[in-house]
Design an enzyme around this catalytic site. Structure first.
Site, mmCIF file in Angstrom:
data_model
loop_
_atom_site.group_PDB
_atom_site.id
_atom_site.type_symbol
_atom_site.label_atom_id
_atom_site.label_comp_id
_atom_site.label_asym_id
_atom_site.label_seq_id
_atom_site.Cartn_x
_atom_site.Cartn_y
_atom_site.Cartn_z
ATOM 1 N N ARG A 240 0.848 -1.190 0.000
ATOM 2 C CA ARG A 240 0.000 0.000 0.000
ATOM 3 C C ARG A 240 0.878 1.232 0.000
ATOM 4 O O ARG A 240 1.973 1.218 0.589
ATOM 5 C CB ARG A 240 -0.851 0.060 1.284
ATOM 6 C CG ARG A 240 -2.157 -0.689 1.227
ATOM 7 C CD ARG A 240 -3.164 -0.046 0.263
ATOM 8 N NE ARG A 240 -4.410 -0.782 0.229
ATOM 9 C CZ ARG A 240 -4.660 -1.832 -0.575
ATOM 10 N NH1 ARG A 240 -3.762 -2.259 -1.418
ATOM 11 N NH2 ARG A 240 -5.848 -2.438 -0.525
ATOM 12 N N GLU A 269 -1.997 7.981 -4.045
ATOM 13 C CA GLU A 269 -2.292 7.594 -5.427
ATOM 14 C C GLU A 269 -3.749 7.900 -5.782
ATOM 15 O O GLU A 269 -4.590 7.919 -4.880
ATOM 16 C CB GLU A 269 -1.985 6.096 -5.644
ATOM 17 C CG GLU A 269 -2.858 5.170 -4.820
ATOM 18 C CD GLU A 269 -2.480 3.699 -4.962
ATOM 19 O OE1 GLU A 269 -1.303 3.340 -4.793
ATOM 20 O OE2 GLU A 269 -3.412 2.906 -5.217
ATOM 21 N N HIS A 287 -0.925 0.336 -9.651
ATOM 22 C CA HIS A 287 -1.700 -0.525 -8.736
ATOM 23 C C HIS A 287 -2.412 -1.653 -9.502
ATOM 24 O O HIS A 287 -3.648 -1.726 -9.511
ATOM 25 C CB HIS A 287 -2.708 0.328 -7.942
ATOM 26 C CG HIS A 287 -3.126 -0.329 -6.643
ATOM 27 N ND1 HIS A 287 -3.407 0.360 -5.488
ATOM 28 C CD2 HIS A 287 -3.317 -1.641 -6.327
ATOM 29 C CE1 HIS A 287 -3.760 -0.473 -4.530
ATOM 30 N NE2 HIS A 287 -3.706 -1.703 -5.013
#
Ligand code: 8YV
Length: 328
Positions: A240, A269, A287
């Site tokens: 993360r 993000e 991601h």
């Protein structure tokens, strides 16, 4: 009896929407519109359940207006978008989507490790820019993967998948650090040895981060930790954003405190620390560690199964705060 009302926050597989519609009155977002927080709260007001993805936040402010809400089913294994304490206090069940993405995500962790160590994207950019005119002995020389030391921070299911790939596939020596040590059987299967965090930082040639995000893991890798790593080491983050201090990492990459990094997740993000975009020795992906269609379908189906199981039999498959069920 009227069907429970469900909100689906993002566009998902049409077949999953169709399945939900067999059981629920569904408000879907197949146009994949970006909702303001006010819209999000408005839509949740009359809903009994919600299908969320990792960026849809459920917190005390949302729960205060979503007074009918009974379950939030996350299409993600990570659930830092949920305030679990607030949900439990409000009697709202939380579920996540573990297991179904383990191997796909571990594959990607390895892909990013290899791309980083062997400078795959950096060399491709060079080639596409027409800069490749002749061979030279040290052109894009990277670091070896086979026979080196693989460090893993966070040894859950995905961490174990990465350990297996490293140990069995590439003959790597695997060391790990985790909140709790694996049992001896699992350690043997993964051929992994438990070490302190300091030892992990100092010894890893490739350090992969696979731990959940929480206030306790915020900036688990910052300037001090990067300084402990080998100058030849590579850092991979598929966990993360926020676990790494991205500003400190960009500085460490620029100063060659470490050799390179591979990042699939970022602080704040989809915005990125601008410095990360200008250092060459970093591989950046948006991601996508769990992004294969079969796995994304399995994740969406598990989130749907959690909603259906909960409303039909009070039996969600993967509850995060099962105490809520017992108190019903
Ligand atoms: C998801 C993830 O793509 O499962 C997780 O925790 O980070 C990713 O696999 C994302 O969160 C979508 O919900």
């Amino acid at each position: 009896m009227s069907k429970p009302k469900i909100l689906v926050a993002r566009a998902i597989f049409p077949e999953v929407i169709a399945r939900l519609e067999q059981h629920f009155e569904v408000q879907a977002n197949q146009q994949d519109q970006t909702w303001s927080k006010a819209q999000w709260m408005e839509y949740l007001k009359d809903k009994d359940g919600v299908f969320t993805t990792g960026t849809d936040r459920i917190d005390a402010e949302v729960l205060a207006v979503a007074t009918r809400l009974k379950i939030c089913a996350n299409m993600a294994v990570g659930y830092n978008n949920f305030d679990i304490a607030a949900m439990t206090a409000a009697g709202v069940l939380a579920t996540n989507a573990p297991d179904v993405l383990t191997e796909t995500t571990a594959d990607f962790g390895f892909a990013l490790l290899m791309a980083t160590a062997r400078r795959v994207t950096e060399s491709e950019h060079y080639l596409r820019a027409g800069k490749w005119t002749r061979w030279s002995y040290d052109m894009f020389a990277g670091s070896d993967i086979h026979g080196t030391t693989l460090g893993i921070l966070g040894m859950g299911r995905i961490g174990q998948g990465i350990a297996r790939r490293g140990a069995h596939g590439f003959g790597m020596k695997v060391i790990y650090h985790n909140r709790s040590r694996l049992d001896a059987g699992l350690e043997a299967e993964c051929k992994a040895s438990y070490v302190s965090k300091e030892e992990l930082l100092k010894s890893a040639d490739h350090l992969v981060l696979v731990l959940p995000y929480s206030p306790a893991s915020h900036h688990a890798i910052g300037a001090a930790e990067l300084a402990l790593m080998k100058p030849t080491a590579n850092l991979i983050n598929i966990a993360r954003g926020g676990i790494v201090d991205d500003a400190a990492l960009a500085a460490a990459l620029r100063n060659k405190t470490i050799a390179a990094a591979g990042l699939d997740v970022f602080e704040g993000e989809p915005k990125l620390n601008a410095d990360l975009l200008t250092v060459p020795n970093v591989v950046l992906t948006p991601h996508i560690a769990s992004a294969t269609m079969p796995t994304r379908l399995a994740m969406a189906s598990l989130a749907a199964d959690n909603l259906i199981g909960f409303f039909t039999e009070n039996k969600p498959l993967t509850p995060l705060n099962p105490a809520v069920l017992a108190s019903k």
